[in-house]
Design a protein around this motif. Sequence first.
Motif, PDB file in Angstrom:
ATOM      1  N   UNK A 191       0.718  -1.161   0.010  1.00 48.14           N
ATOM      2  CA  UNK A 191      -0.016   0.105  -0.033  1.00 48.14           C
ATOM      3  C   UNK A 191       0.873   1.244   0.004  1.00 48.14           C
ATOM      4  N   UNK A 192       1.870   1.440   0.645  1.00 49.24           N
ATOM      5  CA  UNK A 192       2.462   2.533   0.627  1.00 49.24           C
ATOM      6  C   UNK A 192       3.536   2.906  -0.507  1.00 49.24           C
ATOM      7  N   UNK A 193       3.740   1.766  -1.422  1.00 44.34           N
ATOM      8  CA  UNK A 193       4.644   1.819  -2.429  1.00 44.34           C
ATOM      9  C   UNK A 193       4.106   1.904  -4.020  1.00 44.34           C
ATOM     10  N   UNK A 194       4.746   2.411  -4.898  1.00 48.93           N
ATOM     11  CA  UNK A 194       4.277   2.162  -6.175  1.00 48.93           C
ATOM     12  C   UNK A 194       5.455   1.367  -6.959  1.00 48.93           C
ATOM     13  N   UNK A 195       4.490   0.165  -7.561  1.00 50.58           N
ATOM     14  CA  UNK A 195       5.113  -1.004  -7.982  1.00 50.58           C
ATOM     15  C   UNK A 195       5.305  -0.831  -9.450  1.00 50.58           C
ATOM     16  N   UNK A 196       6.659  -1.515 -10.099  1.00 51.37           N
ATOM     17  CA  UNK A 196       6.511  -1.316 -11.608  1.00 51.37           C
ATOM     18  C   UNK A 196       6.905  -2.759 -11.965  1.00 51.37           C
ATOM     19  N   UNK A 197       8.321  -3.155 -12.432  1.00 44.50           N
ATOM     20  CA  UNK A 197       8.577  -4.556 -12.572  1.00 44.50           C
ATOM     21  C   UNK A 197       8.328  -5.499 -11.938  1.00 44.50           C
ATOM     22  N   UNK A 198       7.976  -6.741 -12.552  1.00 42.90           N
ATOM     23  CA  UNK A 198       7.633  -7.665 -11.348  1.00 42.90           C
ATOM     24  C   UNK A 198       7.746  -9.164 -12.252  1.00 42.90           C
ATOM     25  N   UNK A 199       7.776 -10.295 -11.401  1.00 43.82           N
ATOM     26  CA  UNK A 199       7.730 -11.491 -12.162  1.00 43.82           C
ATOM     27  C   UNK A 199       7.695 -12.495 -11.054  1.00 43.82           C
ATOM     28  N   UNK A 200       7.077 -13.803 -11.494  1.00 42.25           N
ATOM     29  CA  UNK A 200       7.059 -15.047 -10.575  1.00 42.25           C
ATOM     30  C   UNK A 200       8.400 -15.633 -11.018  1.00 42.25           C
ATOM     31  N   UNK A 201       9.048 -16.338 -10.148  1.00 45.23           N
ATOM     32  CA  UNK A 201      10.263 -16.961 -10.399  1.00 45.23           C
ATOM     33  C   UNK A 201      10.597 -17.890  -9.127  1.00 45.23           C
ATOM     34  N   UNK A 202      11.174 -19.032  -9.387  1.00 45.62           N
ATOM     35  CA  UNK A 202      11.596 -19.580  -8.391  1.00 45.62           C
ATOM     36  C   UNK A 202      13.024 -19.477  -8.063  1.00 45.62           C
ATOM     37  N   UNK A 203      13.176 -18.346  -6.944  1.00 50.45           N
ATOM     38  CA  UNK A 203      14.698 -18.037  -6.517  1.00 50.45           C
ATOM     39  C   UNK A 203      15.529 -19.051  -5.743  1.00 50.45           C
ATOM     40  N   UNK A 204      14.943 -20.107  -5.095  1.00 53.03           N
ATOM     41  CA  UNK A 204      15.656 -20.891  -4.241  1.00 53.03           C
ATOM     42  C   UNK A 204      15.308 -22.310  -4.658  1.00 53.03           C
TER      43      UNK A 204
END
Length: 532
Positions: free
Chosen positions: A330-343
């Motif tokens: 809520x306090x932030x403005x999001x831009x780039x994003x993605x699902x990925x299995x980092x671990x």
Amino acid sequence: MTRASLFTDITKQSGLSFVQDPGVDGTYFMPESLGSGCAFFDYDNDGRLDIYLINGGSHGKDQKNPRVTNHLFHQNPNGTFTDVTQVSGLGGSGYGMGAAIGDYDNDGFQDVYVTNYGPDALYHNNGNGTFSDVTKAAGINNPDWGTSAVFFDYDHDGYLDLYVANYVKFDPQVVCMDKAGRLDYCGPKGFAGVPDRLYHNNGNGTFTDVSISSGIGKVAGKGLGVFVFDFNRDSYPDIYVANDGEPNFLWINQHDGTFQDQAGALGAAVNAAGQPEASMGVTGGDADGDGDFDLFMTHLRDEKNTFYRNYGTTGFQDESWAVGLAGISLPFTGFGTGFFDYDNDGDLDLAVVNGRVTRGTLLTAAEKPSYWDYYAEPNFLFKNDGTAHFQLAADDAGTFDSTVENSRGLAFGDIDNDGDIDLLVSNEGGPARLYRNDVKNKNHWLLIRAIDPKLNRDAIGAEITVVCNGKRLLRQVAPGYSYLSSNDVRVHFGLGSATSVQEIDVRWPDGTLQKYPGVSADQIVKLSPQRR
């Protein structure tokens, strides 16, 4: 004792030297606030991912004398990068926004489409380390404010078509103020939306604008993000568009060259309260492991980011609060994003980069704050518990989430071919950053490159399911997602403790279903259709 993070900022040691320049001139020119994207792709087919970074540009009085260009970085055998922009021909002089990657002429080399504030550009990969601007010759003519774009084959003719999201009809004469009465960047509400563009690939190096005949060009939107997937499992790709402050589109492919927007009927146009949100970045993936693609998109501060769970034929449901992704955003403005299995545990995790579009409270510790510090915000790394419930993973994120910058583009790819996914971030008015993933657990992995020899290119749109440890892990060949960015075309699977997979199932873009025998873990595998 605090455990070591998994992500390490290797920007400096890798030789990646790039600072995005939006051409700030004191007029608060709206495109300055939208930023630019980034891309991972192997332009010379040497097996190593290269990096393409889109730049801003000059405008107003300086428009006739461009001082900034896009940059291409070639990855060397030792993992460092060399700026090859000048020799490559990929510099460009437009006011850059985003990049889409795809081999549109099936010659085995990936081509590049660049969206701009103003006319876009199409670059043909010549196969010798250089690119040629073929925009006019190819029949591309998008004079509007292009944002995200994606290559995909909507009609099964074997050639990649092109979808371009367009934003608003911006008037530079409009002046906007913040709450304190100071000049600041305008938002989209005061400007009319613009229809998106669909270009059909004619198979001879040219495209035809079919926006109107397809139905897509008959509806204006304020598009910023695009994700292509087969929602209704009819083997024809559908198009999801994240619109800024207006209902999102879900263009369902009608198999006859036309599309129908069914986002409203399928629950993916607005949030659970029935309100449109300021959608920016978008991604899709099987976050809950039930065999279909869920959707996630980023939004403006004071609006939550939104997770749409896929319930099959009945459509989507906004479950952002239930999965733990609403309140924190809520306090932030999001831009780039993605699902990925980092671990590499087999579950799709999530990354989000943040940055404001209007001036806000200073969050950096800088003694002498810069222009963009008042727009800067930290990023997010979320871990999935396997049921699509997410928690912040600050211990794993390292400086990826503690560095406070004005981030926009986010690309995903395995830059060092070690089986984990690394991150590339483009920052508004700041340096691009490359984060290497160093998974320290003993989880295993598999990377799959799906190539159709008949087409001589990657099988964009193929769905790949890996069977291991009693689970079916679904992924897609879909480099186009996030925000203004393009990603590693190879499909990554974290396998957890499994040292092998029992079976690989592929649904090729034409709908053909084929089974492949299992393979051992921890390798890069190439798959092709089995033709008789």
